[in-house]
Design a protein around this motif. Structure first.
Motif, PDB file in Angstrom:
ATOM      1  N   MET A 103       0.804  -1.196   0.000  1.00 12.22           N
ATOM      2  CA  MET A 103       0.000   0.000   0.000  1.00 12.22           C
ATOM      3  C   MET A 103       0.848   1.261   0.000  1.00 12.22           C
ATOM      4  SD  MET A 103      -3.184  -0.126  -0.300  1.00 12.22           S
ATOM      5  CE  MET A 103      -4.638  -0.971   0.080  1.00 12.22           C
ATOM      6  N   SER A 104       2.007   1.203   0.623  1.00 14.35           N
ATOM      7  CA  SER A 104       2.798   2.417   0.705  1.00 14.35           C
ATOM      8  C   SER A 104       3.213   2.923  -0.665  1.00 14.35           C
ATOM      9  CB  SER A 104       4.018   2.208   1.600  1.00 14.35           C
ATOM     10  OG  SER A 104       4.844   1.219   1.040  1.00 14.35           O
ATOM     11  N   SER A 105       3.466   2.010  -1.613  1.00 16.49           N
ATOM     12  CA  SER A 105       3.853   2.468  -2.942  1.00 16.49           C
ATOM     13  C   SER A 105       2.701   3.201  -3.616  1.00 16.49           C
ATOM     14  CB  SER A 105       4.316   1.299  -3.805  1.00 16.49           C
ATOM     15  OG  SER A 105       3.273   0.386  -4.010  1.00 16.49           O
ATOM     16  N   ILE A 106       1.477   2.733  -3.423  1.00 16.81           N
ATOM     17  CA  ILE A 106       0.317   3.406  -3.992  1.00 16.81           C
ATOM     18  C   ILE A 106       0.158   4.762  -3.336  1.00 16.81           C
ATOM     19  CG2 ILE A 106      -2.199   3.354  -4.168  1.00 16.81           C
ATOM     20  CD1 ILE A 106      -1.954   0.303  -4.492  1.00 16.81           C
ATOM     21  N   GLY A 148       2.407   6.633  -2.142  1.00 17.31           N
ATOM     22  CA  GLY A 148       3.447   7.522  -2.626  1.00 17.31           C
ATOM     23  C   GLY A 148       3.137   8.120  -3.990  1.00 17.31           C
ATOM     24  N   TYR A 149       2.390   7.384  -4.803  1.00 17.96           N
ATOM     25  CA  TYR A 149       2.076   7.866  -6.144  1.00 17.96           C
ATOM     26  C   TYR A 149       0.863   8.773  -6.186  1.00 17.96           C
ATOM     27  CZ  TYR A 149       5.655   5.152  -8.338  1.00 17.96           C
ATOM     28  OH  TYR A 149       6.863   4.671  -8.722  1.00 17.96           O
ATOM     29  N   LYS A 150       0.057   8.759  -5.150  1.00 15.16           N
ATOM     30  CA  LYS A 150      -1.132   9.599  -5.157  1.00 15.16           C
ATOM     31  C   LYS A 150      -0.767  11.062  -5.333  1.00 15.16           C
ATOM     32  CE  LYS A 150      -4.161   6.636  -2.489  1.00 15.16           C
ATOM     33  NZ  LYS A 150      -4.814   6.447  -1.202  1.00 15.16           N
ATOM     34  N   GLY A 151       0.302  11.488  -4.724  1.00 15.77           N
ATOM     35  CA  GLY A 151       0.717  12.878  -4.830  1.00 15.77           C
ATOM     36  C   GLY A 151       1.188  13.247  -6.224  1.00 15.77           C
ATOM     37  N   LYS A 152       1.570  12.256  -6.990  1.00 12.04           N
ATOM     38  CA  LYS A 152       2.056  12.482  -8.352  1.00 12.04           C
ATOM     39  C   LYS A 152       1.017  12.042  -9.383  1.00 12.04           C
ATOM     40  CE  LYS A 152       6.748  11.576  -6.852  1.00 12.04           C
ATOM     41  NZ  LYS A 152       7.898  10.690  -6.971  1.00 12.04           N
ATOM     42  N   TRP A 153      -0.206  11.931  -8.971  1.00  8.06           N
ATOM     43  CA  TRP A 153      -1.243  11.355  -9.807  1.00  8.06           C
ATOM     44  C   TRP A 153      -1.398  12.079 -11.139  1.00  8.06           C
ATOM     45  CZ3 TRP A 153      -3.163   7.084 -11.035  1.00  8.06           C
ATOM     46  CH2 TRP A 153      -4.356   6.980 -11.727  1.00  8.06           C
ATOM     47  N   GLN A 154      -1.349  13.388 -11.129  1.00  3.20           N
ATOM     48  CA  GLN A 154      -1.527  14.124 -12.384  1.00  3.20           C
ATOM     49  C   GLN A 154      -0.480  13.719 -13.416  1.00  3.20           C
ATOM     50  OE1 GLN A 154      -1.783  18.312 -11.432  1.00  3.20           O
ATOM     51  NE2 GLN A 154      -4.000  18.173 -11.266  1.00  3.20           N
ATOM     52  N   GLN A 155       0.701  13.366 -12.955  1.00  2.00           N
ATOM     53  CA  GLN A 155       1.752  12.928 -13.861  1.00  2.00           C
ATOM     54  C   GLN A 155       1.498  11.504 -14.369  1.00  2.00           C
ATOM     55  OE1 GLN A 155       5.358  13.351 -11.632  1.00  2.00           O
ATOM     56  NE2 GLN A 155       5.028  15.526 -11.272  1.00  2.00           N
ATOM     57  N   GLN A 156       0.704  10.740 -13.630  1.00  2.00           N
ATOM     58  CA  GLN A 156       0.443   9.343 -13.978  1.00  2.00           C
ATOM     59  C   GLN A 156      -0.816   9.163 -14.827  1.00  2.00           C
ATOM     60  OE1 GLN A 156       2.730   7.138 -13.090  1.00  2.00           O
ATOM     61  NE2 GLN A 156       3.833   8.760 -12.052  1.00  2.00           N
ATOM     62  N   VAL A 157      -1.609  10.209 -14.962  1.00  2.00           N
ATOM     63  CA  VAL A 157      -2.895  10.079 -15.656  1.00  2.00           C
ATOM     64  C   VAL A 157      -2.721   9.619 -17.105  1.00  2.00           C
ATOM     65  CG1 VAL A 157      -4.862  11.409 -16.539  1.00  2.00           C
ATOM     66  CG2 VAL A 157      -4.191  11.614 -14.155  1.00  2.00           C
ATOM     67  N   GLY A 158      -1.700  10.084 -17.799  1.00  2.00           N
ATOM     68  CA  GLY A 158      -1.468   9.668 -19.176  1.00  2.00           C
ATOM     69  C   GLY A 158      -1.253   8.168 -19.279  1.00  2.00           C
ATOM     70  N   ALA A 159      -0.446   7.628 -18.392  1.00  2.00           N
ATOM     71  CA  ALA A 159      -0.200   6.186 -18.389  1.00  2.00           C
ATOM     72  C   ALA A 159      -1.458   5.428 -17.981  1.00  2.00           C
ATOM     73  CB  ALA A 159       0.944   5.859 -17.442  1.00  2.00           C
ATOM     74  N   ALA A 160      -2.206   5.990 -17.050  1.00  2.00           N
ATOM     75  CA  ALA A 160      -3.457   5.352 -16.621  1.00  2.00           C
ATOM     76  C   ALA A 160      -4.467   5.344 -17.764  1.00  2.00           C
ATOM     77  CB  ALA A 160      -4.032   6.078 -15.405  1.00  2.00           C
ATOM     78  N   LYS A 161      -4.489   6.397 -18.550  1.00  2.00           N
ATOM     79  CA  LYS A 161      -5.408   6.473 -19.688  1.00  2.00           C
ATOM     80  C   LYS A 161      -5.071   5.400 -20.716  1.00  2.00           C
ATOM     81  CE  LYS A 161      -8.446   8.378 -22.489  1.00  2.00           C
ATOM     82  NZ  LYS A 161      -9.768   7.811 -22.422  1.00  2.00           N
ATOM     83  N   ILE A 162      -3.789   5.133 -20.902  1.00  2.00           N
ATOM     84  CA  ILE A 162      -3.375   4.067 -21.825  1.00  2.00           C
ATOM     85  C   ILE A 162      -3.816   2.711 -21.278  1.00  2.00           C
ATOM     86  CG2 ILE A 162      -1.359   2.850 -22.756  1.00  2.00           C
ATOM     87  CD1 ILE A 162       0.008   5.649 -22.862  1.00  2.00           C
ATOM     88  N   ILE A 181      -4.911  -2.230 -10.438  1.00  2.78           N
ATOM     89  CA  ILE A 181      -4.374  -0.980  -9.883  1.00  2.78           C
ATOM     90  C   ILE A 181      -3.016  -1.228  -9.242  1.00  2.78           C
ATOM     91  CG2 ILE A 181      -4.733   0.775  -8.110  1.00  2.78           C
ATOM     92  CD1 ILE A 181      -7.784   0.420  -8.744  1.00  2.78           C
ATOM     93  N   LYS A 182      -2.904  -2.303  -8.488  1.00  8.64           N
ATOM     94  CA  LYS A 182      -1.617  -2.634  -7.866  1.00  8.64           C
ATOM     95  C   LYS A 182      -0.556  -2.869  -8.933  1.00  8.64           C
ATOM     96  CE  LYS A 182      -3.549  -4.542  -3.670  1.00  8.64           C
ATOM     97  NZ  LYS A 182      -3.879  -5.766  -2.932  1.00  8.64           N
ATOM     98  N   ASP A 183      -0.918  -3.605  -9.986  1.00  4.87           N
ATOM     99  CA  ASP A 183       0.026  -3.855 -11.081  1.00  4.87           C
ATOM    100  C   ASP A 183       0.439  -2.540 -11.752  1.00  4.87           C
ATOM    101  OD1 ASP A 183      -0.086  -6.572 -10.615  1.00  4.87           O
ATOM    102  OD2 ASP A 183      -1.453  -6.980 -12.279  1.00  4.87           O
ATOM    103  N   ASN A 230       2.818  -0.647  -9.507  1.00  4.14           N
ATOM    104  CA  ASN A 230       4.112  -1.338  -9.470  1.00  4.14           C
ATOM    105  C   ASN A 230       4.915  -1.081 -10.741  1.00  4.14           C
ATOM    106  OD1 ASN A 230       3.897  -2.419  -6.909  1.00  4.14           O
ATOM    107  ND2 ASN A 230       2.899  -4.286  -7.629  1.00  4.14           N
ATOM    108  N   LYS A 231       4.235  -1.052 -11.888  1.00  7.77           N
ATOM    109  CA  LYS A 231       4.921  -0.774 -13.151  1.00  7.77           C
ATOM    110  C   LYS A 231       5.429   0.669 -13.190  1.00  7.77           C
ATOM    111  CE  LYS A 231       2.443  -4.159 -15.897  1.00  7.77           C
ATOM    112  NZ  LYS A 231       1.370  -4.379 -16.880  1.00  7.77           N
ATOM    113  N   GLN A 232       4.667   1.567 -12.609  1.00 10.84           N
ATOM    114  CA  GLN A 232       5.076   2.967 -12.603  1.00 10.84           C
ATOM    115  C   GLN A 232       6.298   3.175 -11.713  1.00 10.84           C
ATOM    116  OE1 GLN A 232       3.590   5.171 -14.753  1.00 10.84           O
ATOM    117  NE2 GLN A 232       2.622   3.254 -15.330  1.00 10.84           N
ATOM    118  N   LYS A 233       6.415   2.338 -10.700  1.00  8.49           N
ATOM    119  CA  LYS A 233       7.516   2.439  -9.756  1.00  8.49           C
ATOM    120  C   LYS A 233       8.840   2.030 -10.393  1.00  8.49           C
ATOM    121  CE  LYS A 233       8.071  -0.460  -6.218  1.00  8.49           C
ATOM    122  NZ  LYS A 233       7.736  -1.171  -4.969  1.00  8.49           N
ATOM    123  N   SER A 234       8.777   1.039 -11.305  1.00  8.53           N
ATOM    124  CA  SER A 234      10.020   0.528 -11.887  1.00  8.53           C
ATOM    125  C   SER A 234      10.500   1.326 -13.071  1.00  8.53           C
ATOM    126  CB  SER A 234       9.853  -0.926 -12.303  1.00  8.53           C
ATOM    127  OG  SER A 234       8.738  -1.105 -13.140  1.00  8.53           O
TER     128      SER A 234
END
Length: 68
Positions: A1-4, A6-20, A59-61, A64-68
Motif C-alpha cells: 500500500m505504501s507504494s500506492i 506515494g504515487y497519489k501525490g504524483k497522480w496528475q503525472q500518472q494520468v497519461g499512463a493510466a489512460k493508456i 491498480i496494484k500492477d 508497481n509498473k510505474q515504480k520501476s
C-alpha cells in the motif's frame, strides 16, 4: 500500500499512463479520483464489468509498473 500512497501525490503525472491502461476512462474521471485506489477501482469495475478484486489487482500492477 505504501507504494500506492506515494504515487497519489504524483497522480496528475500518472494520468497519461493510466489512460493508456484503462482507455475506457476519461482524463477527467482519472483526475477526479486523485489516485485514490477505491475510487479508481470503482470506475474500473464499472467500465470493464469486472470484479472489485480484479480491478484492485490491476491498480496494484499499474502502480508497481510505474515504480520501476
Amino acid at each position: 500500500m505504501s507504494s500506492i500512497e506515494g504515487y497519489k501525490g504524483k497522480w496528475q503525472q500518472q494520468v497519461g499512463a493510466a489512460k493508456i491502461t484503462w482507455g475506457k476512462l476519461t482524463n477527467d474521471e482519472l483526475l477526479e479520483t486523485k489516485g485514490h485506489e477505491q475510487k479508481l477501482a470503482g470506475l474500473i469495475q464499472e467500465r470493464y464489468a469486472i470484479s472489485r478484486e480484479v480491478a484492485e489487482e490491476q491498480i496494484k500492477d499499474f502502480f508497481n509498473k510505474q515504480k520501476s
